[in-house]
Design an enzyme around this catalytic site. Structure first.
Site, short mmCIF file in Angstrom:
data_model
loop_
_atom_site.label_atom_id
_atom_site.label_comp_id
_atom_site.label_asym_id
_atom_site.label_seq_id
_atom_site.Cartn_x
_atom_site.Cartn_y
_atom_site.Cartn_z
N ASP A 132 0.82 -1.19 0.00
CA ASP A 132 0.00 0.00 0.00
C ASP A 132 0.87 1.27 0.00
O ASP A 132 0.44 2.31 0.48
CB ASP A 132 -0.82 -0.09 1.31
N CYS A 186 -20.93 -11.91 -6.61
CA CYS A 186 -21.81 -10.91 -5.97
C CYS A 186 -23.26 -11.13 -6.39
O CYS A 186 -24.19 -10.78 -5.65
CB CYS A 186 -21.39 -9.50 -6.38
N CYS A 196 -24.33 2.03 2.25
CA CYS A 196 -23.30 3.08 2.36
C CYS A 196 -23.92 4.39 2.88
O CYS A 196 -24.80 4.96 2.23
CB CYS A 196 -22.63 3.31 1.00
N CYS A 239 -14.05 3.31 7.84
CA CYS A 239 -15.44 2.86 7.81
C CYS A 239 -15.47 1.41 7.32
O CYS A 239 -14.75 1.06 6.38
CB CYS A 239 -16.27 3.74 6.88
N CYS A 242 -19.63 -1.13 4.32
CA CYS A 242 -19.83 -1.96 3.11
C CYS A 242 -19.33 -3.39 3.31
O CYS A 242 -19.84 -4.33 2.69
CB CYS A 242 -19.21 -1.31 1.88
#
Length: 308
Positions: A132, A186, A196, A239, A242
Site C-alpha cells: 500500500d 456478488c 453506504c 469505515c 460496506c
C-alpha cells in the site's frame, strides 16, 4: 518431472503460508489492460478527491515492469486482520484494520522474510516488496492472481473468508507458474450499495472516493464538508459498513497475528471517553497504530464533527 518453475512456485506458496499469510497467488508481471480505462475514467471524474497521488505515476501504476526493472511475476498475498473482539456499542467507531499495530510494519517484515527465503532457496532473485506504499493496484493484482474477485464495493472478496484482510505484493524477476482469476460471486446482491451512509458507491464496482467516510476521516486534511452532517454513522477513523453488511463476511475468521490485537483500553472506551481523549492517551493507545496517520488533531476534528 516437475519443472523448477513449479517447484519454485510451490516453495514460495508454502513459505507464505508458514509466515502467516492467508493465501498467495501469482500473476505474470504485465500491463493491466482492463484496469487502464477504468482508472482513467475514475480520475477524470475527480473521484480521488484530494488524493492527488492517485494521479501520479499512471504508467507505473498499471505496469509493474516499469516499477521494478526486469520483473516477471507479481506475488500477491493476503493477511487476515478480522478481530476477535470489537468496540463497545456506545462508542465512536474505528475501522477494524486500525485496532492493532500498523499493518505496514507487520507485513513489511513478513515480505522481507519471504524475499530473503526466495533468495536463499532459489538464488539470485531481485524484487521489491509493496504494502500500500507505491503505485501498485493491489486489488487488481490479487484478483488477477485468483485470490478473490472485486466486489461491488470495490474491495477484494473471497467465498472462504470475506474481505477483512490486507493485500501486499512482491514483484520479482523470477518466472513462475501463474494462477487464473476466479469468477464474481456478488450476483444480484446490492447490500453494500444500499447500506453506504454517504452513497459513495455510485454504481456497482464504482466508489466515489471523495464521498467515502474513510477518505473524509483520514485522507481529507480540510474540514469535513457540512453536507456529510448526520451521515457519518459515528465513524471517527475509516469505515467498515460496506464490508460489515456483505453476506460473504459471515465467513470471516479471527486473525492469529498477535500484533493486530487491540490496545485493551480501546475496546472499552465510550463516546464520552473519546470526546475527552487527551493527547497523552492518544499517544499511549495509538503508539504504533495506523490511527497516528490522522494525528490527534485529526481524530479530534472527526469526533467534534460527529458530536455536533
Amino acid at each position: 518431472m516437475i519443472s523448477s518453475k513449479s517447484n519454485y512456485t510451490k516453495l514460495i506458496k508454502t513459505e507464505a503460508k508458514r509466515l502467516g499469510f492467508l493465501s498467495c497467488g501469482i500473476s505474470k508481471a504485465a500491463f493491466l489492460e482492463e484496469e487502464a480505462p477504468r482508472l482513467e475514467a475514475w480520475l477524470n471524474k475527480n473521484m480521488n478527491g484530494e488524493m492527488q497521488y492517485m494521479e501520479n505515476h499512471f504508467d507505473k501504476r498499471l505496469d509493474p515492469t516499469k516499477l521494478v526493472e526486469g520483473s516477471k511475476s507479481v506475488v500477491s498475498l493476503l493477511l487476515n486482520y478480522y478481530p476477535v473482539e470489537q468496540q463497545t456499542k456506545d462508542s465512536y467507531k474505528l475501522s477494524k484494520y486500525a485496532y492493532g499495530t500498523d499493518y505496514h510494519f507487520v507485513i513489511k517484515d513478513k515480505l522481507k522474510a519471504l524475499l530473503s527465503f526466495i533468495q536463499e532457496e532459489i538464488g539470485e532473485v531481485e524484487g521489491r516488496a509493496f504494502v500500500d506504499s507505491a503505485p501498485v493496484l493491489d486489488k487488481a493484482w490479487a484478483a488477477k492472481s485468483g485470490l478473490g474477485w472485486i466486489g461491488k464495493h470495490s474491495n477484494l472478496l473471497t467465498q472462504r473468508v470475506g474481505s477483512f484482510y490486507f493485500i501486499a505484493e512482491l514483484i520479482i524477476d523470477l518466472e513462475l507458474d501463474y494462477d487464473l482469476p476466479t469468477t464474481n460471486h456478488c450476483g444480484s446482491c446490492t447490500a453494500c450499495i444500499d447500506a453506504c451512509p454517504t452513497q459513495a458507491i455510485t454504481e456497482p464496482f464504482v466508489v466515489d472516493g471523495s464521498k467515502c467516510i474513510s477518505y473524509l476521516t483520514i485522507e481529507l486534511k480540510e474540514n469535513i464538508p457540512s453536507e456529510f452532517k448526520g451521515k457519518m454513522d459515528d465513524w471517527m477513523f475509516g469505515c467498515d459498513v460496506c464490508q460489515d453488511v456483505c453476506p460473504w463476511n459471515r465467513f470471516s475468521k479471527t486473525h492469529n497475528e498477535p500484533l493486530f490485537n487491540s490496545h485493551p483500553e480501546l475496546l472499552s472506551m465510550t463516546k464520552k471517553d473519546w470526546e475527552e481523549i487527551t493527547e497523552d492517551t492518544f499517544k499511549k493507545i495509538f503508539k504504533k497504530s495506523p490511527v497516528k496517520r490522522t494525528k490527534y488533531s485529526g481524530l479530534k476534528r472527526n469526533i467534534n464533527f460527529l458530536k455536533e
